[in-house]
Design an enzyme around this catalytic site. Structure first.
Site, PDB file in Angstrom:
ATOM      1  CG  MET A  28      -1.936  -1.510   1.175  1.00  0.00           C
ATOM      2  SD  MET A  28      -3.322  -1.127   1.996  1.00  0.00           S
ATOM      3  CE  MET A  28      -2.844  -0.517   3.674  1.00  0.00           C
ATOM      4  CB  ALA A  30       3.793   4.361   3.430  1.00  0.00           C
ATOM      5  CG  HIS A  35       7.442  -2.228   2.118  1.00  0.00           C
ATOM      6  ND1 HIS A  35       7.100  -1.013   2.901  1.00  0.00           N
ATOM      7  CD2 HIS A  35       5.914  -2.801   1.919  1.00  0.00           C
ATOM      8  CE1 HIS A  35       5.762  -1.155   3.372  1.00  0.00           C
ATOM      9  NE2 HIS A  35       5.180  -2.291   2.886  1.00  0.00           N
ATOM     10  N   GLY A 146       4.765 -10.285   3.633  1.00  0.00           N
ATOM     11  CA  GLY A 146       5.696 -10.277   4.733  1.00  0.00           C
ATOM     12  C   GLY A 146       5.006 -11.203   5.776  1.00  0.00           C
ATOM     13  CE  LYS A 148       3.723  -5.092  10.166  1.00  0.00           C
ATOM     14  NZ  LYS A 148       2.531  -4.896  10.869  1.00  0.00           N
ATOM     15  CB  SER A 184       4.374  -1.203  10.961  1.00  0.00           C
ATOM     16  OG  SER A 184       2.922  -0.891  10.547  1.00  0.00           O
TER      17      SER A 184
HETATM   18  O1  PAF Z   1      -0.514  -5.926   3.516  1.00  0.00           O
HETATM   19  C1  PAF Z   1      -0.583  -4.955   2.740  1.00  0.00           C
HETATM   20  O2  PAF Z   1       0.109  -3.897   2.384  1.00  0.00           O
HETATM   21  C2  PAF Z   1      -1.909  -4.990   2.113  1.00  0.00           C
HETATM   22  O3  PAF Z   1      -2.972  -5.696   2.964  1.00  0.00           O
HETATM   23  C3  PAF Z   1      -2.027  -5.634   0.604  1.00  0.00           C
HETATM   24  C4  PAF Z   1      -1.645  -7.219   0.728  1.00  0.00           C
HETATM   25  C5  PAF Z   1      -1.012  -4.811  -0.420  1.00  0.00           C
HETATM   26  C6  PAF Z   1      -3.507  -5.797   0.091  1.00  0.00           C
HETATM   27  O4  PAF Z   1      -3.912  -4.532  -0.128  1.00  0.00           O
END
Ligand code: PAF
Length: 282
Positions: A28, A30, A35, A146, A148, A184
């Site tokens: 999503m 950020a 990531h 992840g 997490k 996070s």
């Molecule tokens: O973990 C996330 O960032 C979200 O839940 C995902 C998997 C991108 C779905 O919107």
């Protein structure tokens, strides 16, 4: 070179140009070093990597942080470039949901009812629906998630198996700050005091792991975790702290188990989890 695409049509053209294996990292935005670790894992296993960046309105409740969720596309692109992503797909809501909110959604079933599903009704319907759409749109051989978000990872694995999606789901271990806080995107909401209180989550998990390593049974492990949570910097409010089996089925009285925790620090809700090595049943 990293290609940025916004529409399904552009994505389809970019995807058609990729030969060999394709890995996807869904986000999503950020983006943070957690990531980056997902991206590196994808880079190692796949010939090409697609990153999706989409703040999915379907998975936010009416009183949650959809509007204020951090949107940092320029910085995210820089991270994707550095990590060697081939394609970044950053659609608008109208591209993902051209007919408005979908009336048909993926039902997570019983596994989606507890824990996050209990505290955030509709959350996993939204997550699985967008994940399935993104799997169709990106057509990956591998998808990286992840650990997490452990319940999410478990449900995505289950969905792919139950619905015959031809993608291997790869779980990637949680990345932590040196003091234990799990990375996070929501950590940026925390004040200094709230961040200190948020350390109670990882402290509880650590205490659970240590107790299990010393031979404690499930009840003692949970008690140790509760004690550690309660003795952290005041301010964190527990939502749940549970011990399950690694597939999130209850009753992990022996052998490999998972401890999952959710708590608020200030108005920010955080989750974390750890593998717990309970002694095998004798
Ligand atoms: O973990 C996330 O960032 C979200 O839940 C995902 C998997 C991108 C779905 O919107």
């Amino acid at each position: 070179m990293t290609e940025l695409v916004h529409t399904r049509k552009e994505l389809a053209a970019a995807r058609d140009g990729l030969t060999g294996t394709v890995g996807v990292v869904m986000t999503m935005g950020a983006l943070h070093s957690g990531h980056e670790t997902l991206l590196r894992a994808a880079r190692e296993r796949a010939d090409h990597v697609i990153v999706t960046i989409f703040v999915n309105p379907l998975q936010f409740g009416p009183n949650e942080d959809f509007d204020r969720y951090p949107r940092t596309l320029d910085n995210d692109l820089e991270i994707c470039r550095r990590a060697g992503a081939d394609v970044v797909f950053a659609p608008a809501v109208s591209d993902m949901y051209p007919d408005g909110q979908p009336t048909v959604r993926v039902d997570p079933g019983r596994l989606g009812e507890g824990l996050e599903g209990h505290s955030r009704p509709g959350f996993f319907h939204g997550v699985l629906t967008v994940v399935l759409k993104l799997l169709h749109l990106t057509r990956p051989d591998l998808a990286f998630f992840g650990e997490k978000d452990y319940q999410q990872l478990t449900l995505v694995r289950r969905m792919v198996r139950d619905l015959d999606v031809p993608t291997e789901i790869v779980g990637v271990p949680t990345v932590r700050e040196p003091d234990g806080l799990a990375l996070s995107s929501r950590n940026r909401y925390l004040s200094v005091e709230e961040r200190a209180a948020a350390l109670s989550l990882s402290a509880a998990l650590r205490a659970g792991v240590e107790a299990a390593e010393q031979g404690a049974d499930a009840g003692e492990v949970l008690a140790a975790a509760h004690r550690a949570f309660d003795s952290g910097t005041p301010g964190a409010r527990l939502d749940y702290l549970v011990l399950t089996d690694p597939d999130l089925e209850p009753d992990p009285l022996a052998g490999p188990a998972r401890m999952l925790i959710a708590a608020w620090s200030g108005t920010t809700r955080l989750i974390d989890n750890a593998a717990i090595p309970l002694a095998p049943r004798s």
